[in-house]
Design a protein around this motif. Structure first.
Motif, short mmCIF file in Angstrom:
data_model
loop_
_atom_site.label_atom_id
_atom_site.label_comp_id
_atom_site.label_asym_id
_atom_site.label_seq_id
_atom_site.Cartn_x
_atom_site.Cartn_y
_atom_site.Cartn_z
N THR A 142 0.90 -1.47 0.19
CA THR A 142 -0.17 -0.12 0.49
C THR A 142 0.95 1.03 0.05
N HIS A 143 0.32 2.16 0.04
CA HIS A 143 1.19 3.87 -0.63
C HIS A 143 1.04 3.86 0.63
N ARG A 144 -0.08 3.76 1.70
CA ARG A 144 -0.41 4.48 3.21
C ARG A 144 0.34 4.24 4.39
N LYS A 145 0.32 5.60 5.07
CA LYS A 145 1.30 5.50 5.91
C LYS A 145 0.39 4.50 6.85
N SER A 146 1.36 4.67 8.02
CA SER A 146 0.73 3.09 8.71
C SER A 146 0.11 4.02 9.89
N SER A 147 -0.33 5.10 10.63
CA SER A 147 -1.40 5.46 10.86
C SER A 147 -2.56 6.19 10.38
N ASP A 148 -2.19 5.35 8.69
CA ASP A 148 -3.81 5.56 7.96
C ASP A 148 -4.36 4.57 7.63
N ILE A 149 -3.82 3.20 7.86
CA ILE A 149 -4.27 1.88 8.79
C ILE A 149 -5.22 1.49 9.01
N ARG A 150 -6.61 1.08 8.76
CA ARG A 150 -7.53 0.54 9.06
C ARG A 150 -7.70 -0.49 9.37
N HIS A 151 -8.25 -0.95 11.00
CA HIS A 151 -7.64 -2.18 11.50
C HIS A 151 -9.38 -2.20 12.05
N ILE A 152 -10.18 -3.19 12.10
CA ILE A 152 -11.30 -3.66 11.66
C ILE A 152 -11.60 -4.58 12.73
N TYR A 153 -12.15 -4.41 13.96
CA TYR A 153 -13.19 -5.22 14.72
C TYR A 153 -14.73 -4.81 14.81
N LEU A 154 -15.22 -6.24 14.49
CA LEU A 154 -16.82 -6.37 14.06
C LEU A 154 -17.39 -7.19 15.14
N GLY A 155 -18.38 -6.88 15.84
CA GLY A 155 -19.39 -7.36 16.50
C GLY A 155 -18.69 -7.74 17.77
N GLY A 156 -18.56 -8.65 18.62
CA GLY A 156 -18.52 -8.65 19.67
C GLY A 156 -16.55 -8.58 19.86
N ALA A 157 -16.04 -8.75 18.77
CA ALA A 157 -14.85 -8.30 18.84
C ALA A 157 -13.75 -6.91 19.01
N ALA A 158 -14.95 -6.11 18.66
CA ALA A 158 -14.97 -4.41 19.05
C ALA A 158 -14.36 -4.70 20.77
N ALA A 159 -14.98 -5.50 21.22
CA ALA A 159 -13.91 -5.58 22.60
C ALA A 159 -12.85 -5.89 22.64
N LEU A 160 -11.94 -6.37 22.08
CA LEU A 160 -10.50 -6.78 21.83
C LEU A 160 -9.52 -5.30 21.75
N ARG A 161 -9.79 -4.04 20.75
CA ARG A 161 -9.52 -3.38 21.03
C ARG A 161 -10.99 -2.09 20.50
N ASN A 162 -10.43 -1.68 21.83
CA ASN A 162 -12.43 -0.58 22.03
C ASN A 162 -11.37 0.59 21.05
N ASP A 163 -10.46 0.74 20.81
CA ASP A 163 -9.73 2.31 20.40
C ASP A 163 -9.23 1.75 18.89
N LEU A 164 -9.85 0.77 18.39
CA LEU A 164 -9.85 0.92 17.29
C LEU A 164 -11.27 -0.61 16.42
N ALA A 165 -11.37 -0.64 17.10
CA ALA A 165 -13.14 -0.90 16.71
C ALA A 165 -13.87 -0.14 15.55
N GLN A 166 -14.17 -0.77 14.13
CA GLN A 166 -15.29 0.19 13.85
C GLN A 166 -16.85 0.12 14.36
N LYS A 167 -17.42 1.56 14.27
CA LYS A 167 -18.66 1.97 15.01
C LYS A 167 -19.71 1.60 14.19
N GLU A 168 -20.53 0.50 14.17
CA GLU A 168 -21.64 0.57 13.83
C GLU A 168 -23.33 1.21 13.92
#
Length: 128
Positions: A96-122
């Motif tokens: 990718t051409h993206r900087k590491s700070s621009d990478i979007r990590h995705i945590y869905l459903g109950g997995a959001a509890a693993l990384r609340n700081d990165l979880a996608q809010k729906e």
């Protein structure tokens, strides 16, 4: 282009082959969309699942999506007391051409509890 790693996880509702594969496809598609990736950008993908998921290989979902030329590997998560059940995790290596700070990590459903700081809010089916 730079090589980056992208993480993601989803907690599936039940250990049923079709449900598991559809859930993993959803996660993988969201990772690719959020990071503006095409199949050619994928270097490799590692899938892990908790020991309570035995109905299907999570990598089979990627094959069903047409990712035939991407190296895929499945592994089992450690069986740790108190860990969330029915979890599938992804570690994708991408170009990718993206900087590491621009990478979007995705945590869905109950997995959001693993990384609340990165979880996608729906809300209403729309990712915020």
């Amino acid at each position: 282009m730079t090589v980056r790693a992208i993480r993601g996880a989803i907690q599936v509702e039940r250990d049923e082959e079709l449900h598991l594969l559809e859930s993993v496809k959803t996660l993988l598609k969201k990772i690719m969309y959020a990071n503006d990736l095409s199949p050619d950008d994928l270097i490799s993908v590692v899938f892990t699942s908790t020991p309570d998921l035995v109905s299907a290989f999570p990598a089979a979902a990627a094959r069903e999506m047409g990712l035939d030329h991407v190296p895929l590997m499945c592994a089992q998560e450690l069986n740790i007391v108190g860990a969330l059940p029915r979890m599938v995790r992804i570690l994708a290596h991408v170009q990718t051409h993206r900087k590491s700070s621009d990478i979007r990590h995705i945590y869905l459903g109950g997995a959001a509890a693993l990384r609340n700081d990165l979880a996608q809010k729906e809300k209403g089916g729309v990712t915020l």
